[in-house]
Scaffold this motif. Sequence first.
Motif, short mmCIF file in Angstrom:
data_model
loop_
_atom_site.label_atom_id
_atom_site.label_comp_id
_atom_site.label_asym_id
_atom_site.label_seq_id
_atom_site.Cartn_x
_atom_site.Cartn_y
_atom_site.Cartn_z
N LEU A 114 -19.93 14.00 11.85
CA LEU A 114 -18.74 14.82 11.63
C LEU A 114 -18.00 14.34 10.39
O LEU A 114 -18.02 13.14 10.07
CB LEU A 114 -17.81 14.73 12.85
N LYS A 115 -17.37 15.24 9.69
CA LYS A 115 -16.61 14.85 8.52
C LYS A 115 -15.38 14.05 8.94
O LYS A 115 -14.66 14.43 9.86
CB LYS A 115 -16.18 16.09 7.73
N GLN A 116 -15.19 12.94 8.27
CA GLN A 116 -14.07 12.06 8.60
C GLN A 116 -13.00 12.15 7.52
O GLN A 116 -13.30 12.35 6.34
CB GLN A 116 -14.55 10.61 8.70
N THR A 117 -11.77 12.02 7.95
CA THR A 117 -10.67 11.97 6.98
C THR A 117 -10.71 10.64 6.25
O THR A 117 -11.22 9.64 6.78
CB THR A 117 -9.31 12.13 7.69
N LYS A 118 -10.21 10.63 5.05
CA LYS A 118 -10.19 9.40 4.28
C LYS A 118 -9.33 8.35 4.96
O LYS A 118 -8.38 8.66 5.66
CB LYS A 118 -9.65 9.66 2.87
N VAL A 119 -9.70 7.09 4.74
CA VAL A 119 -8.94 5.99 5.32
C VAL A 119 -7.51 6.05 4.79
O VAL A 119 -7.28 6.05 3.58
CB VAL A 119 -9.58 4.64 4.96
N GLU A 120 -6.56 6.12 5.70
CA GLU A 120 -5.15 6.18 5.32
C GLU A 120 -4.59 4.76 5.25
O GLU A 120 -4.60 4.03 6.24
CB GLU A 120 -4.36 7.01 6.31
N VAL A 121 -4.15 4.37 4.09
CA VAL A 121 -3.53 3.05 3.95
C VAL A 121 -2.08 3.24 3.51
O VAL A 121 -1.76 4.14 2.74
CB VAL A 121 -4.30 2.17 2.94
N HIS A 122 -1.23 2.40 4.04
CA HIS A 122 0.20 2.49 3.73
C HIS A 122 0.70 1.09 3.35
O HIS A 122 1.40 0.43 4.13
CB HIS A 122 0.98 3.02 4.93
N PRO A 123 0.34 0.63 2.15
CA PRO A 123 0.74 -0.72 1.74
C PRO A 123 2.24 -0.82 1.49
O PRO A 123 2.92 0.18 1.28
CB PRO A 123 -0.05 -0.93 0.46
N PHE A 124 2.72 -2.04 1.53
CA PHE A 124 4.12 -2.31 1.23
C PHE A 124 4.26 -2.57 -0.27
O PHE A 124 3.33 -3.02 -0.93
CB PHE A 124 4.61 -3.55 1.99
N SER A 125 5.43 -2.27 -0.80
CA SER A 125 5.71 -2.63 -2.19
C SER A 125 6.04 -4.12 -2.25
O SER A 125 6.30 -4.75 -1.21
CB SER A 125 6.90 -1.82 -2.71
N GLU B 245 8.66 -5.48 -3.41
CA GLU B 245 10.05 -5.68 -2.95
C GLU B 245 10.13 -5.70 -1.42
O GLU B 245 10.88 -6.49 -0.83
CB GLU B 245 10.94 -4.56 -3.50
N GLN B 246 9.37 -4.83 -0.77
CA GLN B 246 9.36 -4.81 0.69
C GLN B 246 8.74 -6.09 1.27
O GLN B 246 9.22 -6.62 2.27
CB GLN B 246 8.60 -3.58 1.19
N VAL B 247 7.71 -6.57 0.61
CA VAL B 247 7.08 -7.82 1.06
C VAL B 247 8.09 -8.96 0.99
O VAL B 247 8.21 -9.76 1.92
CB VAL B 247 5.84 -8.14 0.20
N GLN B 248 8.79 -9.03 -0.12
CA GLN B 248 9.79 -10.09 -0.29
C GLN B 248 10.85 -10.02 0.80
O GLN B 248 11.26 -11.04 1.37
CB GLN B 248 10.46 -9.97 -1.67
N LEU B 249 11.28 -8.80 1.12
CA LEU B 249 12.31 -8.62 2.13
C LEU B 249 11.80 -9.03 3.51
O LEU B 249 12.51 -9.65 4.31
CB LEU B 249 12.78 -7.17 2.15
#
Length: 392
Positions: free
Chosen positions: A188-199, A201-205
Amino acid sequence: MASIRARYGKLNIDFRYLNMRCRETTALEDTPQNRKKLEKVIERMEAEILLGIFDYAKYFPKSTRLKDIKETENKVNAISSKTPMFSEYCDIWFQEKEIEWRNSYKGKIRTVIRKYLIPYFGTIPIINVKKSDILGFRTSLAKVTYGISQECLSPSRINQIMIVLRMILDSAAERYDFESCYKNIKNLKQTKVEVHPFSLEQVQLILQTVRDDFKPYYTIRFFTGMRTSEIDGLRWENVNLQRREIYVREALVNGQLGGTKTYGSNRTIQMSDRVFQAFLQQKSLNHGKSEFVFCNRSGDPLDYRLVNRRIWHPLLRFLRFKTRPAYQTRHTAATLWLSAGENPEWIARQLGHSTTEMLFRVYSRYVPNITRQDGSAFEAMLNKLNQEGVAS
């Protein structure tokens, strides 16, 4: 020889099939015309039984005996074909193959066989599984729901289940010398891997806000890209502070320490100065009470479910960040390295990828969103070339 009987004004058929006495009620009233009609039906039935093409469900689709009849048919077919039932062959196949697999993978295969394959194919002789059965099974998987939200199985999960089925059927076809019916059945066709990385600035916070005893843990996750199972299974013997290297050789899956996800995942990660300092801080916190770098109060390795529930998700809610799995720390490391201009081959080695293909397929589209320089490098090169041309 089948006989016709009347019961409560309706005509019944009394006949033998597979050495069993079968009595089925029809919707026909007890009249001479209906009896003659039923006699012709019986003639066809007996001919089909002799030819071995009788379909019980075709004649009696509402029969309460259909399940028992089907099981008996499968047993008879298995004996005549000298091949085992699907469930029996699964045991044979698993025992022969398990030596090739890691413990975590064995568990996944067991789950697929027990939860999905056996309930559907279990009583069918392995040689009698048809392509229509496979397609029907795949369709049924799309209707399976799970969890509180009653979500359906994803195409990715369905494909994983179908891969196990294909391996079993192909193995049986080779062993018993018949043509596998698993042909021309595409994933079956799969949707692309969804990644939601932090910026950054967000990592620092996050690192400024998280509890002090978990600062080293998340610092190392964000700046090494280690998988959850890898960092939770990391032992001090695989940390070389003198050479500033992390040797990824083990992974903790379901509380058991074993090999990494793939053989290619075994790798050496170079520590940045920030990661090195985090290890020094963790060593002062650990006080040598455990062989694991990150552990609970009793010295046992961390339970990622507990950590997510008590630390990670409350932290994101407090910072009002979008909820996402802690695995996004790995995606964040990849995108930050790419945005900083690190060599893609070096990044792939850090992450445990054998090539850069997955790196570009999954992460590269986030680089422009971080650098805000879509196409600007190319434009700058053209402008420089034009300027040099004018000057000459």
